[in-house]
Enzyme design. Structure first.
Site, PDB file in Angstrom:
ATOM      1  N   ASP A  76      45.835  18.710  64.974  1.00  0.00           N
ATOM      2  CA  ASP A  76      44.375  19.146  65.651  1.00  0.00           C
ATOM      3  C   ASP A  76      43.755  18.187  66.242  1.00  0.00           C
ATOM      4  O   ASP A  76      43.665  18.137  67.585  1.00  0.00           O
ATOM      5  CB  ASP A  76      43.739  19.567  64.244  1.00  0.00           C
ATOM      6  CG  ASP A  76      43.872  20.912  63.639  1.00  0.00           C
ATOM      7  OD1 ASP A  76      44.497  21.825  64.460  1.00  0.00           O
ATOM      8  OD2 ASP A  76      43.664  21.070  62.503  1.00  0.00           O
ATOM      9  N   THR A 123      29.839  37.470  72.063  1.00  0.00           N
ATOM     10  CA  THR A 123      30.651  37.508  73.181  1.00  0.00           C
ATOM     11  C   THR A 123      31.106  39.074  73.784  1.00  0.00           C
ATOM     12  O   THR A 123      31.440  39.277  74.563  1.00  0.00           O
ATOM     13  CB  THR A 123      31.864  36.630  73.053  1.00  0.00           C
ATOM     14  OG1 THR A 123      32.566  37.079  72.216  1.00  0.00           O
ATOM     15  CG2 THR A 123      31.404  35.174  73.017  1.00  0.00           C
ATOM     16  N   GLY A 157      59.919   1.139  64.786  1.00  0.00           N
ATOM     17  CA  GLY A 157      60.136   0.102  65.796  1.00  0.00           C
ATOM     18  C   GLY A 157      61.236  -0.980  65.551  1.00  0.00           C
ATOM     19  O   GLY A 157      62.016  -0.915  64.536  1.00  0.00           O
ATOM     20  N   GLY A 158      61.355  -2.133  66.476  1.00  0.00           N
ATOM     21  CA  GLY A 158      62.632  -2.846  66.186  1.00  0.00           C
ATOM     22  C   GLY A 158      62.392  -4.119  65.425  1.00  0.00           C
ATOM     23  O   GLY A 158      63.220  -4.765  65.037  1.00  0.00           O
ATOM     24  N   GLN A 208      39.050  22.448  64.189  1.00  0.00           N
ATOM     25  CA  GLN A 208      39.219  21.014  64.312  1.00  0.00           C
ATOM     26  C   GLN A 208      39.588  20.622  65.649  1.00  0.00           C
ATOM     27  O   GLN A 208      39.041  19.432  66.336  1.00  0.00           O
ATOM     28  CB  GLN A 208      39.958  20.554  63.201  1.00  0.00           C
ATOM     29  CG  GLN A 208      40.095  18.942  63.249  1.00  0.00           C
ATOM     30  CD  GLN A 208      41.169  18.371  62.257  1.00  0.00           C
ATOM     31  OE1 GLN A 208      41.371  17.155  62.354  1.00  0.00           O
ATOM     32  NE2 GLN A 208      41.636  19.059  61.276  1.00  0.00           N
ATOM     33  N   GLU A 264      46.949  22.987  61.756  1.00  0.00           N
ATOM     34  CA  GLU A 264      47.314  21.679  61.821  1.00  0.00           C
ATOM     35  C   GLU A 264      48.854  21.596  61.197  1.00  0.00           C
ATOM     36  O   GLU A 264      49.923  20.912  61.923  1.00  0.00           O
ATOM     37  CB  GLU A 264      46.679  20.831  60.771  1.00  0.00           C
ATOM     38  CG  GLU A 264      47.034  19.426  60.385  1.00  0.00           C
ATOM     39  CD  GLU A 264      46.970  18.581  61.600  1.00  0.00           C
ATOM     40  OE1 GLU A 264      46.044  18.501  62.286  1.00  0.00           O
ATOM     41  OE2 GLU A 264      48.136  17.585  61.673  1.00  0.00           O
TER      42      GLU A 264
HETATM   43  N1  COA Z   1      31.093  36.571  69.262  1.00  0.00           N
HETATM   44  C1  COA Z   1      31.979  37.595  69.244  1.00  0.00           C
HETATM   45  N2  COA Z   1      33.261  37.387  68.848  1.00  0.00           N
HETATM   46  C2  COA Z   1      33.819  36.070  68.957  1.00  0.00           C
HETATM   47  C3  COA Z   1      33.134  34.797  69.006  1.00  0.00           C
HETATM   48  C4  COA Z   1      31.716  35.313  69.355  1.00  0.00           C
HETATM   49  N3  COA Z   1      30.859  34.380  69.537  1.00  0.00           N
HETATM   50  N4  COA Z   1      33.731  33.926  68.991  1.00  0.00           N
HETATM   51  C5  COA Z   1      34.761  34.335  68.513  1.00  0.00           C
HETATM   52  N5  COA Z   1      35.039  35.705  68.700  1.00  0.00           N
HETATM   53  C6  COA Z   1      36.302  36.675  68.094  1.00  0.00           C
HETATM   54  C7  COA Z   1      37.212  36.427  69.168  1.00  0.00           C
HETATM   55  O1  COA Z   1      37.106  37.059  70.455  1.00  0.00           O
HETATM   56  C8  COA Z   1      38.499  37.031  68.588  1.00  0.00           C
HETATM   57  O2  COA Z   1      38.500  38.626  68.632  1.00  0.00           O
HETATM   58  P1  COA Z   1      39.672  39.515  69.113  1.00  0.00           P
HETATM   59  O3  COA Z   1      40.659  38.877  67.997  1.00  0.00           O
HETATM   60  O4  COA Z   1      39.136  40.811  68.762  1.00  0.00           O
HETATM   61  O5  COA Z   1      40.100  39.057  70.601  1.00  0.00           O
HETATM   62  C9  COA Z   1      38.203  36.712  67.071  1.00  0.00           C
HETATM   63  O6  COA Z   1      36.664  36.260  66.867  1.00  0.00           O
HETATM   64  C10 COA Z   1      39.065  35.542  66.372  1.00  0.00           C
HETATM   65  O7  COA Z   1      39.311  34.390  67.050  1.00  0.00           O
HETATM   66  P2  COA Z   1      40.590  33.645  66.718  1.00  0.00           P
HETATM   67  O8  COA Z   1      40.394  32.866  67.726  1.00  0.00           O
HETATM   68  O9  COA Z   1      41.795  34.721  66.747  1.00  0.00           O
HETATM   69  O10 COA Z   1      40.089  33.042  65.254  1.00  0.00           O
HETATM   70  P3  COA Z   1      40.900  32.994  63.868  1.00  0.00           P
HETATM   71  O11 COA Z   1      40.144  32.738  62.990  1.00  0.00           O
HETATM   72  O12 COA Z   1      41.576  34.473  63.636  1.00  0.00           O
HETATM   73  O13 COA Z   1      42.217  32.278  64.108  1.00  0.00           O
HETATM   74  C11 COA Z   1      43.129  29.904  64.675  1.00  0.00           C
HETATM   75  C12 COA Z   1      41.904  30.717  64.051  1.00  0.00           C
HETATM   76  C13 COA Z   1      42.659  28.587  64.647  1.00  0.00           C
HETATM   77  C14 COA Z   1      44.087  30.363  63.959  1.00  0.00           C
HETATM   78  C15 COA Z   1      43.320  30.244  66.184  1.00  0.00           C
HETATM   79  O14 COA Z   1      42.060  30.449  66.698  1.00  0.00           O
HETATM   80  C16 COA Z   1      44.323  29.848  67.028  1.00  0.00           C
HETATM   81  O15 COA Z   1      45.305  29.838  66.816  1.00  0.00           O
HETATM   82  N6  COA Z   1      43.745  29.047  67.856  1.00  0.00           N
HETATM   83  C17 COA Z   1      44.512  28.163  68.747  1.00  0.00           C
HETATM   84  C18 COA Z   1      45.280  26.931  67.887  1.00  0.00           C
HETATM   85  C19 COA Z   1      44.440  26.009  67.505  1.00  0.00           C
HETATM   86  O16 COA Z   1      43.378  25.374  68.149  1.00  0.00           O
HETATM   87  N7  COA Z   1      44.679  25.714  65.930  1.00  0.00           N
HETATM   88  C20 COA Z   1      43.998  24.626  65.439  1.00  0.00           C
HETATM   89  C21 COA Z   1      42.723  25.028  64.961  1.00  0.00           C
HETATM   90  S1  COA Z   1      42.193  23.566  64.251  1.00  0.00           S
END
Ligand code: COA
Length: 426
Positions: free
Chosen positions: A169, A75, A248-249, A18, A140
């Site tokens: 978010d 990637t 607020g006030g 998000q 969030e």
């Molecule tokens: N091709 C291949 N791999 C991909 C990819 C693609 N197109 N897109 C993502 N990935 C991989 C990433 O490289 C990562 O791999 P790694 O852990 O081996 O380095 C993996 O997918 C997972 O990415 P990640 O961001 O850790 O996702 P998650 O689902 O585990 O965590 C969150 C989700 C939101 C908790 C985390 O991304 C986060 O804390 N983000 C920052 C804060 C944030 O924005 N939070 C709010 C979200 S609304």
């Protein structure tokens, strides 16, 4: 048609869930070409979260990814990396909200990105800034808790509470969008890209600024506008939860309206603004309070707020919330109905301004979404549907990167971009 404000700006959108998508959707609404990079086969995890119709992109996804193009790229595949480096050179901004360190683990550290394209702006959302929690993944409600919102929301003698507004978010996505356009503006004269970092904890705290204000006021005595002051309850050493007291006030509360016994949203927010105290007294049938020294001034009223709001509520309970609004508005008394999501979805004014829009989608059909709440007179937003997974892969490879048909076929065969969905290819 007039050119959109951000026309010509190209965004490499590595965002998911998000916070990041909120930011890039806004940039797309202002005219930027947003290229959303998704994992082949799966895409943004929200495509499949909270699905209301089987095998159809969820509303969670469609409502946060309007006006974008989708390219699927692995990637971690060497050919995929090659394509991404070409995109890095063609784009003005890279936006990401991966977990801490994930972008660098993919091989896209700030140093390498800056070297490849010194004009590139690299914008990131993380849960926390540098410090003890910098490596944590965050969603969030974690941000709401760590940013001071939960400890100051809810009822004094009850649990901390999260709010329905997605301040962690979507709030941080808004902050990030402002950082990006500021960096784009700076680049017009510096010629250089820079990093834009927004931590969700910081974004929430920024929105809870008034609660840090109250924390400091506590050192100089009780917070007299809080209902607990009128109730004679002592303050502790931290800003307490204030229920529905206004921040607020000008004291305010949520009050019952006619029908509250069976309608959970038959309430009005009523503010006893000092400037309109006299008409308030007349409307509620307490003309004596206009001159009574115990009620005539804002300061004198503070210890009596519970009594005053009880009296006002006796009046609001005789009217439905819209009737009460009409009467109070005649006297410029600040007030607002508690609107349900159903009422908001049906609100004609919100439809007319494009704040609530109906969008058509090839597999979902028609659905409602929230349009752009920021209105630019010379850059009108037209909301178009979210892309299907990988819908624009070939188009982007050809039009943005200049690959020919044979090269596109080679990239597809390498597994770097996955299978394009049948519907998307049509
Ligand atoms: N091709 C291949 N791999 C991909 C990819 C693609 N197109 N897109 C993502 N990935 C991989 C990433 O490289 C990562 O791999 P790694 O852990 O081996 O380095 C993996 O997918 C997972 O990415 P990640 O961001 O850790 O996702 P998650 O689902 O585990 O965590 C969150 C989700 C939101 C908790 C985390 O991304 C986060 O804390 N983000 C920052 C804060 C944030 O924005 N939070 C709010 C979200 S609304």
């Amino acid at each position: 048609m007039a050119e959109k404000a951000l026309e010509g700006v190209r965004i490499l959108d590595f965002t998911h869930v998000q916070s990041g998508p909120t930011c890039t959707q806004l940039l797309a609404w202002f005219g930027a070409d947003v290229i959303k990079v998704e994992r082949p086969g799966a895409g943004d995890a929200t495509r499949q979260q909270l699905q209301d119709i089987p095998d159809v992109d969820s509303l969670y996804f469609t409502m946060l990814n309007h006006n974008k193009r989708s390219i699927t790229i692995d990637t971690k595949n060497p050919k995929g990396k090659e394509v991404l480096w070409r995109l890095v050179k063609e784009c003005d901004v890279l936006v990401e909200n991966f977990a801490p360190g994930a972008l660098a683990r993919m091989g896209f550290s700030w140093e390498k990105l800056h070297e490849a394209n010194p004009k590139l702006i690299v914008a990131s959302v993380k849960g926390f800034g540098p410090g003890r929690y910098q490596d944590c993944k965050v969603y969030e409600n974690v941000a709401q808790c760590a940013g001071g919102s939960a400890s100051t929301t809810g009822w004094r003698d009850d649990l901390p509470m999260v709010t329905g507004a997605q301040i962690g978010d979507s709030g941080t996505g808004l902050h990030l969008a402002l950082g990006i356009v500021t960096a784009l503006y700076h680049r017009t004269h510096s010629g250089e890209g820079q990093r834009v970092d927004c931590a969700m904890q910081d974004g929430v705290l920024n929105l809870c600024r008034v609660k840090l204000r109250d924390q400091q006021r506590l050192a100089h005595g009780p917070l007299k506008e809080y209902s607990q002051f009128g109730e004679g309850i002592a303050f502790g050493d931290a800003t307490p939860r204030a229920g529905n007291d206004s921040g607020g006030g000008q004291p305010g509360r949520i009050l019952k309206c006619k029908g509250w016994e069976h309608d959970p949203n038959a309430y009005i927010y009523f503010i006893t603004q000092a400037a309109v105290w006299e008409p308030i007294c007349d409307i509620i049938g307490e003309p004596g309070w206009k001159t009574d020294p115990g009620y005539a001034t804002p300061k004198a009223r503070l210890p009596h707020l519970n009594e005053i709001f009880t009296r006002i509520e006796a009046w609001t309970m005789k009217h439905d919330k819209f009737e009460a609004m009409d009467i109070l508005n005649e006297y410029d008394i600040p007030c607002g109905p508690i609107l349900s999501m159903k009422e908001i979805a049906e609100d004609e004014s919100l439809r007319a301004t494009g704040t609530v829009v109906e969008v058509d989608h090839p597999t979902r059909g028609k659905y409602l979404s929230v349009g752009n709440p920021i209105k630019l007179s010379n850059s009108k937003t037209e909301v178009t549907r979210s892309p299907l997974l990988g819908e624009h892969t070939a188009e982007i490879l050809k039009d943005v990167l200049g690959y020919n048909d044979n090269e596109v076929a080679e990239i597809e065969n390498s597994g770097a971009v996955g299978q394009v969905s049948k519907l998307a290819a049509e």
